[in-house]
Design an enzyme around this catalytic site. Structure first.
Site, PDB file in Angstrom:
ATOM      1  N   VAL A 395       0.821  -1.217   0.000  1.00  0.00           N
ATOM      2  CA  VAL A 395       0.000   0.000   0.000  1.00  0.00           C
ATOM      3  C   VAL A 395       0.855   1.267   0.000  1.00  0.00           C
ATOM      4  O   VAL A 395       0.314   2.373  -0.014  1.00  0.00           O
ATOM      5  CB  VAL A 395      -0.966   0.018   1.199  1.00  0.00           C
ATOM      6  CG1 VAL A 395      -1.971  -1.096   1.090  1.00  0.00           C
ATOM      7  CG2 VAL A 395      -0.214  -0.063   2.520  1.00  0.00           C
ATOM      8  N   SER A 713     -15.582 -10.085  15.524  1.00  0.00           N
ATOM      9  CA  SER A 713     -16.388  -9.171  14.717  1.00  0.00           C
ATOM     10  C   SER A 713     -17.569  -9.847  14.041  1.00  0.00           C
ATOM     11  O   SER A 713     -18.254  -9.218  13.245  1.00  0.00           O
ATOM     12  CB  SER A 713     -15.507  -8.507  13.647  1.00  0.00           C
ATOM     13  OG  SER A 713     -14.992  -9.481  12.767  1.00  0.00           O
ATOM     14  N   LYS A 756     -13.093  -2.670   6.319  1.00  0.00           N
ATOM     15  CA  LYS A 756     -14.353  -3.379   6.096  1.00  0.00           C
ATOM     16  C   LYS A 756     -15.265  -2.598   5.159  1.00  0.00           C
ATOM     17  O   LYS A 756     -15.958  -3.196   4.322  1.00  0.00           O
ATOM     18  CB  LYS A 756     -15.043  -3.632   7.444  1.00  0.00           C
ATOM     19  CG  LYS A 756     -14.273  -4.609   8.322  1.00  0.00           C
ATOM     20  CD  LYS A 756     -14.856  -4.738   9.709  1.00  0.00           C
ATOM     21  CE  LYS A 756     -14.057  -5.722  10.554  1.00  0.00           C
ATOM     22  NZ  LYS A 756     -14.564  -5.850  11.922  1.00  0.00           N
TER      23      LYS A 756
END
Length: 816
Positions: A395, A713, A756
């Site tokens: 990234v 989660s 997410k």
């Protein structure tokens, strides 16, 4: 006849033969001893090289078994012995057999035989060639019957020419090696220079040819042929002698040159010292170190240590091991840039321009870095903070470090601590060890030549530990702004100030970083890129860089935007752009092949060409799983965000039971059990059959069982799947959720909201359910990530139930 009788008969025969030889010698009393040519004689083998008729040389043999042979020769009147060449014997006793001896040998007269230390030595005077006709005794002492071959007549002119050629070759050999002079004197004392046959044999004996080649000369009776072979051997010897002479001359010339230069240098040093022009090496080293330190501004303690080491250097002898250790220490301590700092550039507009130039997207990260630079600009210096860039691979964490260094105008130094196990890599080795060196931070200051560079520590989450030490603990002092003002390197053993250094660390995840080390860092998360950002990066950075690396022009190879977008969606869905760059490089490589086949035809790559270049897509357009008991969840992984489908099914109604599959970790198993207990105890509130779970065996599965899954989660996602099968009703479609659940139905916050949300956008899911406690995390996201999304924030599971199974969200929930 048995073997013993046969042996006795052979011994009696040999004694008779010996007696006969003595009688034969007595019958020939009229012949002078030097003229005798006995027809029977004893034979002695030699292994090094054959003996020639023109030679006079000492011969040494072992007393056992050859003493008896020489004893019997001494008893004869003629004192003659046959010497035959034999190659290294293969018999176990070391005594050659009769078959191994050469047929042609040389008859010699034995002089001055002596015994000493198990050896027998005598002078052998070569006389005649002989040829073995018959073996009379095949065990030592060997006895043979011989004949003496006569040399045929040869043309006088040719003979004279060969004779002169051999004499010329002998003269040349004498020039190359004076040791041959004694052999020539011995030869001339017995023969004249016109004796062609002895001359040829003498010429062969002067060479160092192999034994078999010399035996060929001895076997050759015709004189011209023999002289021809001898000339060939002597020419080879001359070539070897010339080459050896040239090598010796070259070596002597080099040695003399080096010796001459050494003496001249030593004389020059003495003269220069006497005149005060120059100093010895020790003084020169000391002055060089003093000159280096004079250009720096070291602390008082460093200067005192330097003065002590300089005094020690001047006392030590140059050959002492301690001298080398002290010299290396002074070399390092004078290359640390004490008191030398580069000037920081606090132009925020220029910094933003550099960040935008090097990176597309990551606006929140750029804003955070600009804020960091603004704080330094306000107080006039950059110190006290350690940045930690956390995000999936590819990234741009490392390139951001380069951009920060460019924006500040500082030197940049990067090293990876991944897999580092020795704390000496951080804090240096002590000088007592052989090959000791300072730590990486001292080396960084030496290479950058300033005391305030930007130092990047890559892969800090992968730092190791072993019996050699714990590098992560060694980093605590280095990265603590309150401690690194007096950082102590074990090699230099003086305090140094690292507080002006800007440390930037990178990691893929925080879990493996020790908590005390993490507390010293300012965390900046890089969550990855969505498709639009990847497309911009590919167009602005990746494709131009790959084309330049391959030496191509844009007009020669063009990849359409639609093709790049298809590569992103079908082949490279990871959070970073590293795989995308590899795939684009693969397209360019295959395009180059086409260009070489048709240089005049540009290559155009469209969506339809991708299967030719890259094969079938690794990711196909996923259809959202629909139906009763199927719910889409959102998860965080080290590679970025991901969607996670969860399925629940009623297997049978024979008895109550609950089964979990999908390679789930302990945390997710606990979440599933909590969801099962909560739904079972509150099923009546959700309009389901209260007795459903009492007589149902339920199977809860998370697809892709080969992939390990864990994390807090998925509680509300699992509860929704269980409610769905209990109500026999499918939840609303195009909806994804994340959040942890308690036994009382409270929805707890989770991490990785940005990742997410990006995963949901990647799957084109527009309705999300997030915990109310994560509202602020969502509000901080850039507008382009929130655009087009409907987000419901839930405090209690009843809020989730209303969104999934009701006509509208429960009042009080927020919609964006």
């Amino acid at each position: 006849m048995n073997d013993e009788n046969r042996k006795d008969s052979l011994d009696e025969f040999e004694e008779d033969v010996t007696e006969y030889i003595g009688k034969e010698d007595n019958n020939k009393a009229l012949a002078l001893p030097h003229q005798a040519r006995p027809q029977r004689m004893y034979v002695l083998p030699v292994t090094n090289r054959p003996f020639f008729p023109a030679q006079v040389q000492p011969v040494m043999v072992n007393e056992d078994p050859w003493h008896e042979t020489l004893k019997r020769v001494a008893e004869t009147d003629h004192k003659m012995l046959g010497i035959c060449f034999v190659e290294d014997t293969e018999s176990e006793s070391g005594v050659p057999t009769s078959d191994e001896l050469e047929v042609m040998g040389c008859a010699v007269r034995v002089h001055q035989a002596q015994r000493e230390n198990g050896k027998v030595q005598f002078i052998a005077q070569g006389l005649h060639r002989f040829k073995i006709v018959q073996w009379l005794r095949r065990r030592p002492p060997y006895l043979v019957e011989v004949e003496y071959p006569d040399e045929p007549e040869e043309p006088a002119d040719e003979l004279k020419a060969y004779t002169l050629a051999i004499i010329g070759a002998i003269k040349e050999l004498l020039r190359t090696n004076p040791l041959y002079g004694e052999d020539v004197k011995q030869y001339l004392s017995r023969f004249g220079p016109d004796d062609s046959s002895p001359l040829a044999d003498f010429g062969a004996s002067m060479t160092s040819a192999p034994g078999q080649e010399l035996q060929d000369v001895l076997d050759t009776v015709p004189l011209l042929r023999r002289m021809e072979r001898v000339l060939l051997l002597m020419r080879k010897e001359l070539e070897v002698a010339r080459l050896q002479s040239e090598i010796n001359e070259e070596v002597n010339e080099k040695v003399q040159k080096h010796q001459r230069e050494f003496f001249l240098r030593e004389q020059l040093k003495v003269i220069q010292r006497e005149l005060g022009i120059a100093k010895d090496d020790k003084t020169a080293d000391a002055e060089r170190f003093e000159a280096r330190m004079a250009k720096l501004n070291p602390p008082e303690a460093v200067q005192e240590r330097f003065d002590e080491e300089i005094q020690k250097l001047q006392i030590l002898e140059q050959g002492s091991p301690e001298y080398g250790v002290t010299r290396n220490y002074l070399d390092w301590i004078t290359q640390v840039p004490w008191g030398k700092y580069s000037e920081d550039h606090f132009d925020l507009a220029a910094a933003r321009k550099i960040l935008d130039r090097d990176h597309d997207g990551l606006n929140d990260v750029k804003d955070r870095i600009v804020e960091f630079l603004a704080e330094g600009s306000f107080k006039g210096e950059m110190s006290g903070s350690i940045l930690l860039l956390v995000g999936p691979p590819g990234v741009g964490k490392t390139s951001i470090g380069h951009s920060v260094a460019d924006a500040l105008g500082r030197e940049f130094y990067r090293f990876s601590v991944g897999g580092m196990r020795d704390e000496a890599e951080i804090k240096g080795h002590r000088r007592t060890y052989i090959g000791a060196m300072p730590g990486k931070f001292v080396q960084a200051l030496k290479d950058t030549k300033v005391a305030n560079p930007v130092i990047m520590l890559d892969e800090i989450d992968k730092i190791g530990s072993s019996f050699q030490g714990d590098p992560a603990s060694a980093l605590l002092e280095t990265l603590d702004p309150e401690q690194n003002k007096e950082f102590l390197d074990h090699y230099l053993d003086v305090r140094m100030d690292l507080s002006k250094v800007l440390f930037i660390c990178t990691a893929n995840q925080l879990d493996t970083i020790p908590r005390p080390l993490l507390d010293r860092m300012d965390v900046i998360r890089l969550s990855g890129y969505i498709g639009e950002e990847k497309l911009a990066i590919a167009k602005h950075y990746l494709i131009p860089r790959l084309l330049k690396r391959a030496g191509l022009l844009k007009k020669q190879l063009n990849i359409s935007d639609a093709a790049v977008r298809q590569v992103i969606e079908g082949y490279a869905r990871e959070a970073g752009v590293r795989s995308l760059e590899k795939l684009l490089h693969k397209i360019i490589r295959k395009g180059i092949v086409k260009l070489l086949e048709n240089p005049d035809e540009p290559v155009r790559v469209g969506v339809g060409d991708l299967t030719t270049y890259l094969g079938q897509p690794a990711f196909r357009k996923e259809k959202s799983l629909k139906g009763t008991g199927v719910v889409t969840g959102l998860a965080w992984t080290a590679m970025g965000g991901a969607t996670l489908s969860i399925e629940a099914s009623r297997v049978h109604t024979n008895h109550r039971g609950f089964k979990l599959t999908g390679q789930l970790g302990d945390v997710m198993r606990e979440s599933a059990e909590i969801a099962y207990s909560y739904v079972a105890s509150n099923l009546k509130r959700f309009k389901g059959d209260p007795t459903f779970f009492e007589k149902s065996f339920v199977h809860l599965h998370v697809p892709e069982g080969a992939t390990p899954k864990d994390g807090p989660s998925a509680g509300i996602t699992m509860a929704t799947a269980l409610v769905s099968i209990a109500r026999r009703e499918a939840p609303q479609q195009n909806i994804a959720m994340t959040g942890e659940l308690t036994l009382t139905g409270q929805v707890l916050p989770v991490g990785g909201i940005r990742e997410k949300v990006i995963a949901a956008r990647r799957q084109k899911i527009s309705n999300l359910i997030l915990p109310e406690a994560n509202r602020w995390d969502y509000e901080e996201l850039p507008d382009y990530l929130k655009e087009g999304l409907t987000v419901n924030f839930a405090k209690n599971y009843t809020d989730v139930f209303q969104v999934c199974f009701g006509n509208k969200p429960k009042s009080g929930s927020s919609v964006h």
